[in-house]
Design a protein around this motif. Structure first.
Motif, PDB file in Angstrom:
ATOM      1  N   LYS A  55       0.825  -1.212   0.000  1.00  0.00           N
ATOM      2  CA  LYS A  55       0.000   0.000   0.000  1.00  0.00           C
ATOM      3  C   LYS A  55       0.859   1.261   0.000  1.00  0.00           C
ATOM      4  O   LYS A  55       0.395   2.334  -0.392  1.00  0.00           O
ATOM      5  N   ASN A  56       2.104   1.130   0.474  1.00  0.00           N
ATOM      6  CA  ASN A  56       3.008   2.278   0.519  1.00  0.00           C
ATOM      7  C   ASN A  56       3.942   2.321  -0.683  1.00  0.00           C
ATOM      8  O   ASN A  56       4.831   3.170  -0.747  1.00  0.00           O
ATOM      9  N   CYS A  57       3.755   1.381  -1.618  1.00  0.00           N
ATOM     10  CA  CYS A  57       4.669   1.253  -2.760  1.00  0.00           C
ATOM     11  C   CYS A  57       4.233   2.173  -3.897  1.00  0.00           C
ATOM     12  O   CYS A  57       3.076   2.150  -4.325  1.00  0.00           O
ATOM     13  N   SER A  58       5.177   2.973  -4.388  1.00  0.00           N
ATOM     14  CA  SER A  58       4.900   3.859  -5.523  1.00  0.00           C
ATOM     15  C   SER A  58       6.215   4.280  -6.154  1.00  0.00           C
ATOM     16  O   SER A  58       7.270   4.246  -5.514  1.00  0.00           O
ATOM     17  N   ILE A  59       6.153   4.688  -7.418  1.00  0.00           N
ATOM     18  CA  ILE A  59       7.338   5.177  -8.110  1.00  0.00           C
ATOM     19  C   ILE A  59       7.833   6.446  -7.411  1.00  0.00           C
ATOM     20  O   ILE A  59       7.084   7.397  -7.227  1.00  0.00           O
TER      21      ILE A  59
END
Length: 301
Positions: A279-283
């Motif tokens: 859920k905290n993963c992003s580019i």
């Protein structure tokens, strides 16, 4: 007071309280015990004096519950004043833990003094430090008896911050085997396809019990972790899921093995399926697919 020395009524009261961890109201005990008020009160008073049960009130209703014993790390009797302050801050942080920097800011202790306090409390097994799964150079502190949140440790899928791909693979294969067996039994026992389909459906509770009976996991998997395994099999194309109506009117998600699954797929093994911080993963974020070593290993496999 040993259990054998208790009277039959006292043992019945303890059994009821064990079955109701949140406590039993006075009217409930009266209904279940089916004895006169005087006898019941004597038995309750006997257990109160023996420190076996405790009493609290909810409005005007008396609630009885089993006496809770202090868990390791919860007692502050032998702590110094500085240790008590730090203990309170760590206790309030719960299973998410608290950074040293925040403890220092809120306790007004010098770093050297704080490090000494933390080291002493760790040696007494009052608190413990937990390394973060997404950065094992960082750690937080929590009470010794508290189970860390899976977002910190990665839950069952990680060991010392390393992703246990072999363990996930074994669980996936065993879960698929269980669902395939359920389908085979249903197809043999029922000629009616609707009855067979109903019998082959398994909810997360059934799968969780199956995994527990296998004994291949050193820790008990949470329902969320079992869902992750099942959904990974759905992405792989070997399992499908559907929602059915439970007797109480609620919706329950069930899974079943497909009769003709695809020959191959690599999606089951993608680390994102069981990542606790997805859920905290992003580019460009702290957790990113561009810097994820587990994603890199999967792509190179």
């Amino acid at each position: 007071m040993p259990l054998k020395s208790l009277g039959k009524l006292e043992q019945s009261i303890l059994t009821l309280l064990e079955q109701n961890p949140d406590g039993c109201p006075e009217p409930y005990l009266k209904q279940k015990l089916k004895t006169d008020n005087e006898t019941r009160c004597k038995a309750i008073n006997s257990l109160l004096k023996a420190n076996r049960i405790e009493l609290k009130t909810q409005g005007s209703t008396l609630i009885y519950g089993l006496k809770r014993t202090a868990a390791p790390g919860s007692s502050t009797k032998d702590l110094s004043q500085e240790e008590r302050v730090v203990h309170k801050l760590i206790e309030d942080a719960g299973n998410k833990g608290i950074w040293v920097k925040e403890i220092r800011t809120r306790s007004n202790l010098q770093l050297t003094q704080l490090n000494k306090v933390l080291k002493t409390m760790e040696s007494k097994k009052v608190i413990k430090s937990v390394k973060l799964v997404n950065d094992n150079k960082k750690k937080v502190y929590m009470l010794y008896n508290v189970q860390p949140d899976s977002s910190l440790t990665g839950g069952a899928w990680y060991s010392d911050s390393d992703f246990e791909s072999e363990f996930v693979d074994i669980l996936s294969r065993q879960t698929l085997r269980f669902l395939q067996q359920q389908r085979s039994h249903a197809d043999v026992e029922h000629e009616d396809p609707l009855l067979a389909r109903r019998q082959m459906l398994c909810d997360v509770k059934q799968v969780k019990n199956f995994i527990s009976q296998l004994g291949i996991s050193k820790v008990e998997l949470s329902p969320e972790e079992v869902y992750q395994i099942l959904d990974a099999l759905v992405y792989d194309g070997t399992v499908s899921k559907t929602d059915i109506l439970a007797p109480d009117g609620s919706s329950v998600t069930c899974y079943y093995a497909l009769k003709f699954p695809p020959l191959t797929s690599g999606l089951t093994h993608i680390p994102c399926n069981v990542c606790p911080v997805i859920k905290n993963c992003s580019i460009g974020g702290v957790v990113s697919p561009l810097s994820c070593k587990y994603m890199k290993e999967w792509l190179e496999f």
